[in-house]
Design an enzyme around this catalytic site. Sequence first.
Site, PDB file in Angstrom:
ATOM      1  N   LYS A  10     -73.037  10.356  37.054  1.00 16.49           N
ATOM      2  CA  LYS A  10     -74.230  10.798  36.310  1.00 16.49           C
ATOM      3  C   LYS A  10     -75.429  10.798  37.257  1.00 16.49           C
ATOM      4  CE  LYS A  10     -72.056   9.283  32.077  1.00 16.49           C
ATOM      5  NZ  LYS A  10     -72.180   8.781  30.714  1.00 16.49           N
TER       6      LYS A  10
ATOM      7  N   HIS B 140     -70.478  18.373  29.426  1.00 17.49           N
ATOM      8  CA  HIS B 140     -70.637  16.959  29.070  1.00 17.49           C
ATOM      9  C   HIS B 140     -71.636  16.849  27.914  1.00 17.49           C
ATOM     10  CE1 HIS B 140     -71.599  12.738  29.280  1.00 17.49           C
ATOM     11  NE2 HIS B 140     -70.498  12.565  29.987  1.00 17.49           N
TER      12      HIS B 140
ATOM     13  N   GLU C  77     -64.022  13.312  25.020  1.00 17.42           N
ATOM     14  CA  GLU C  77     -65.022  12.261  25.097  1.00 17.42           C
ATOM     15  C   GLU C  77     -65.780  12.162  23.769  1.00 17.42           C
ATOM     16  OE1 GLU C  77     -66.159  11.329  29.464  1.00 17.42           O
ATOM     17  OE2 GLU C  77     -67.565  12.752  28.621  1.00 17.42           O
TER      18      GLU C  77
HETATM   19  P1  PGA Z   1     -68.928   5.847  30.147  1.00 18.55           P
HETATM   20  O1  PGA Z   1     -69.232   7.400  30.345  1.00 18.55           O
HETATM   21  O2  PGA Z   1     -67.642   5.557  30.886  1.00 18.55           O
HETATM   22  O3  PGA Z   1     -70.117   5.153  30.765  1.00 18.55           O
HETATM   23  O4  PGA Z   1     -68.798   5.607  28.703  1.00 18.55           O
HETATM   24  C1  PGA Z   1     -68.203   8.354  30.318  1.00 18.55           C
HETATM   25  C2  PGA Z   1     -68.771   9.733  30.430  1.00 18.55           C
HETATM   26  O5  PGA Z   1     -69.855   9.983  29.890  1.00 18.55           O
HETATM   27  O6  PGA Z   1     -68.166  10.602  31.078  1.00 18.55           O
END
Ligand code: PGA
Length: 224
Positions: A11, A97, A146
Site C-alpha cells: 500500500k 482494490h 477480499e
Molecule cells: P490486510 O490488507 O492484510 O492489511 O488486511 C489486505 C489488502 O488490503 O490487500
Amino acid sequence: MKKLFLVANWKSNKTVGEAESWIEEIKNLKVEGRNSEVVLCPPFTLLYPLKKLIADYKLPITLGAQDVSPFPDGAYTGEVSARMLRDLEVKFVIIGHSERRKYFKEDDQTLTNKVKETLDAGLTPIFCVQDKTTPVPDGVKIIAYEPIFAIGTGTAETPEKSNETAGDFKELIGKDLIVLYGGSVTHENAGDFCRQQNINGVLVGGASLDPVKFSQIIYHAAQI
Ligand code: PGA
C-alpha cells in the site's frame, strides 16, 4: 502440487531506505517455498530500487504494481502506464482494490480499461473482488477475493467460506481461474487459506510490511 501466489501489498508505505532495510532482512530469511511465487507490490517510487536489489541478491521475488493507468502513454498527468511498469520488470498489477474504489472512486469502466492496458502490455492483472457481485473484466485470470470487513481489521473471512466463494467465482468464470484470498492474513492463518481446494495463495497487506512476519507466511504456505 498446486502453485501458490504469496503477494505482498505494501500500500502507501515505505521510503527507499525502509524498503532497503526490508530486503536486507528478508534476504537472510528463507523466501523460497515449494511451488510458490512471491510477488512484492510496493509503491511506484520503490519499483526501480527494488528491481536492482532483487537482481543484485538474486532473490526469488517477482515485482508487482498496486495500480496502473487506464490509458496508454501520453498526456495523462500523474499516471504510470503499463508499458512503464513492464520496463521495470513488473509482472503483475493489482487492479480494483477496494481502497482504490473507495478513495479514488474507480468505477467498473476505469477498471476494465486498466485490465486492458495491463493485458496489452503483457502483464498479469490480479483483480480484486469484494463479493460475488463484483464484475470481473474479460481476460482476467487471477482474482483476489477480499471481503471489505476483513481488510486491515484483524478479522479474516473463514478459510471455508473463502473456499466456497472462490468456488463460486470459478463456476462463473472458468475452472482455471486462480483465486487468492486477502484480508487480515497472518502467519497463523495463511496456511489454512492456502490449503483450501479453490484457493491458490494470499494477498497480504499489513503483515507484509514486516519482513519477519511475511517470511513466516511464506514458510507456513510452503508447509502445506
Ligand atoms: P490486510 O490488507 O492484510 O492489511 O488486511 C489486505 C489488502 O488490503 O490487500
